[in-house]
Design an enzyme around this catalytic site. Structure first.
Site, PDB file in Angstrom:
ATOM      1  CG  ASN A   8      -1.473   1.054   1.331  1.00 40.72           C
ATOM      2  OD1 ASN A   8      -1.813   2.082   0.582  1.00 40.72           O
ATOM      3  ND2 ASN A   8      -2.295   1.232   2.795  1.00 40.72           N
ATOM      4  CD1 TRP A   9       3.554   0.979  -2.759  1.00 40.32           C
ATOM      5  CD2 TRP A   9       3.394   2.148  -5.010  1.00 40.32           C
ATOM      6  NE1 TRP A   9       4.202   0.289  -3.780  1.00 40.32           N
ATOM      7  CE2 TRP A   9       4.255   0.867  -4.858  1.00 40.32           C
ATOM      8  CE3 TRP A   9       3.681   2.816  -5.856  1.00 40.32           C
ATOM      9  CZ2 TRP A   9       4.601   0.488  -6.253  1.00 40.32           C
ATOM     10  CZ3 TRP A   9       4.011   2.689  -6.944  1.00 40.32           C
ATOM     11  CH2 TRP A   9       4.860   1.431  -7.263  1.00 40.32           C
ATOM     12  CE  LYS A  10      -0.043   3.211   4.731  1.00 44.12           C
ATOM     13  NZ  LYS A  10      -0.095   3.436   6.433  1.00 44.12           N
ATOM     14  CG  HIS A  96      -5.978   1.538   5.261  1.00 47.44           C
ATOM     15  ND1 HIS A  96      -5.620   2.568   6.260  1.00 47.44           N
ATOM     16  CD2 HIS A  96      -4.870   0.807   5.029  1.00 47.44           C
ATOM     17  CE1 HIS A  96      -4.333   2.336   6.635  1.00 47.44           C
ATOM     18  NE2 HIS A  96      -4.192   1.393   5.736  1.00 47.44           N
ATOM     19  CD  GLU A  98      -3.118   5.369   7.001  1.00 50.44           C
ATOM     20  OE1 GLU A  98      -3.198   5.229   5.654  1.00 50.44           O
ATOM     21  OE2 GLU A  98      -2.420   5.026   7.665  1.00 50.44           O
ATOM     22  CD  GLU A 166      -3.368  -2.981   7.607  1.00 54.58           C
ATOM     23  OE1 GLU A 166      -2.378  -3.133   7.093  1.00 54.58           O
ATOM     24  OE2 GLU A 166      -4.211  -1.779   7.334  1.00 54.58           O
ATOM     25  N   GLY A 172       2.165   1.832  11.175  1.00 56.15           N
ATOM     26  CA  GLY A 172       3.180   2.847  11.018  1.00 56.15           C
ATOM     27  C   GLY A 172       3.698   3.383  12.459  1.00 56.15           C
ATOM     28  CB  SER A 210       5.038  -1.993  12.347  1.00 51.77           C
ATOM     29  OG  SER A 210       4.578  -0.683  12.643  1.00 51.77           O
TER      30      SER A 210
HETATM   31  C1  PEP Z   1      -1.200   0.038   6.321  1.00 47.36           C
HETATM   32  O1  PEP Z   1      -1.120   1.233   6.340  1.00 47.36           O
HETATM   33  O2  PEP Z   1      -1.744  -0.698   5.601  1.00 47.36           O
HETATM   34  C2  PEP Z   1       0.240  -0.425   7.026  1.00 47.36           C
HETATM   35  C3  PEP Z   1       0.334  -1.833   7.095  1.00 47.36           C
HETATM   36  O3  PEP Z   1       1.414   0.313   7.146  1.00 47.36           O
HETATM   37  P1  PEP Z   1       2.689  -0.079   7.621  1.00 47.36           P
HETATM   38  O4  PEP Z   1       3.128  -1.288   6.972  1.00 47.36           O
HETATM   39  O5  PEP Z   1       3.287   1.426   7.528  1.00 47.36           O
HETATM   40  O6  PEP Z   1       2.570   0.101   9.139  1.00 47.36           O
END
Ligand code: PEP
Length: 249
Positions: A8-10, A96, A98, A166, A172, A210
């Protein structure tokens, strides 16, 4: 089941950087000497087409980070699921944290997105997870159970979608759940799904939060983990590829 490694490049990168990253992954896949997992890259909307053009014909699929359930209409700033299909997407991330936090997405909307994606032939990756407070107060399974029942449509086939667990407090932050905590939650989701639809335990289950090259093997070796959803590290070519190579099936 072959595992899934999803990046996921966001909201990151320029067009040139996205193309460079996609071309880098394409080169790695062309040089690969071992069986690979399913690999899905989810760039920002403006770069979907250029990333798709680079990866087209390769085993790497492209996904979007969100999609609007209506086919078309007066929804300024939104991108419909059918438009995503039109530009080559095969997957779409839905729910997600976010999106839930910054855009106040409700379970009703998330369910509509999932229904619309499945109908359009796009595979939704539903993200669910508890907050740190939920975990500390022993409410993790209750929260996850509620998300499963309220976010998912009443009927679908096991291969129609993917679920990514998640924990919000792990996204993050560098904080990680224990292996047994991940297994407990994924086992619970599988159980809930099998009471929800026939063959529910066959829905692929990912861990996300993470993940990096150093900790990926500890998750990919867990029996319930069918893959990983990777945020920050998916923008790092070498490290993401190390995660791909850590897949166990
Ligand atoms: C995510 O936002 O789906 C995610 C897993 O982020 P990160 O790997 O940066 O924790």
């Amino acid at each position: 089941m072959q595992q899934y490694i999803i990046g996921n490049w966001k909201m990151n990168g320029t067009k040139a950087e996205s193309q460079k990253l996609a071309a880098g992954f394409l080169k790695r896949i062309q040089e690969a000497t071992r069986p690979l997992p399913h690999i899905v890259l989810c760039p920002s909307y403006p770069y979907l087409t250029s990333v798709f053009e680079i990866l087209k014909g390769s085993p790497i699929e492209v996904g979007a980070q969100d999609g609007h359930p209506e086919k078309s209409g007066s929804f300024t700033g939104d991108v419909s699921i059918s438009q995503l299909v039109d530009v080559g997407c095969k997957y779409v991330i839905v729910g997600h944290s976010e999106r839930r936090n910054f855009h106040q997405e409700s379970s009703a909307l998330i369910r509509k997105k999932i229904e619309s994606a499945i109908k359009a032939g796009l595979r939704p990756i539903l993200c669910i997870g508890e907050t740190e407070k939920d975990r500390e107060t022993g409410k993790t399974l209750e929260v996850i159970g509620h998300q499963v029942t309220s976010d998912l449509p009443s009927s679908f086939m096991p291969h129609d979608l993917i679920i990514a667990y998640e924990p919000l407090w792990a996204i993050g932050t560098g904080k990680l759940p224990k292996q047994e905590e991940v297994e407990e939650v994924l086992g619970f989701i599988k159980h809930e799904l099998s009471t929800h639809i026939a063959g529910g335990a066959l829905v692929p289950m990912l861990y996300g939060g993470s993940v990096n090259a150093a900790n990926a093997p500890s998750f990919l070796n867990l029996p319930h983990v069918d893959g990983l959803l990777v945020g920050g590290v998916s923008l790092k070519l070498d490290e993401f590829w190390e995660i791909v190579n850590a897949s166990t099936r």
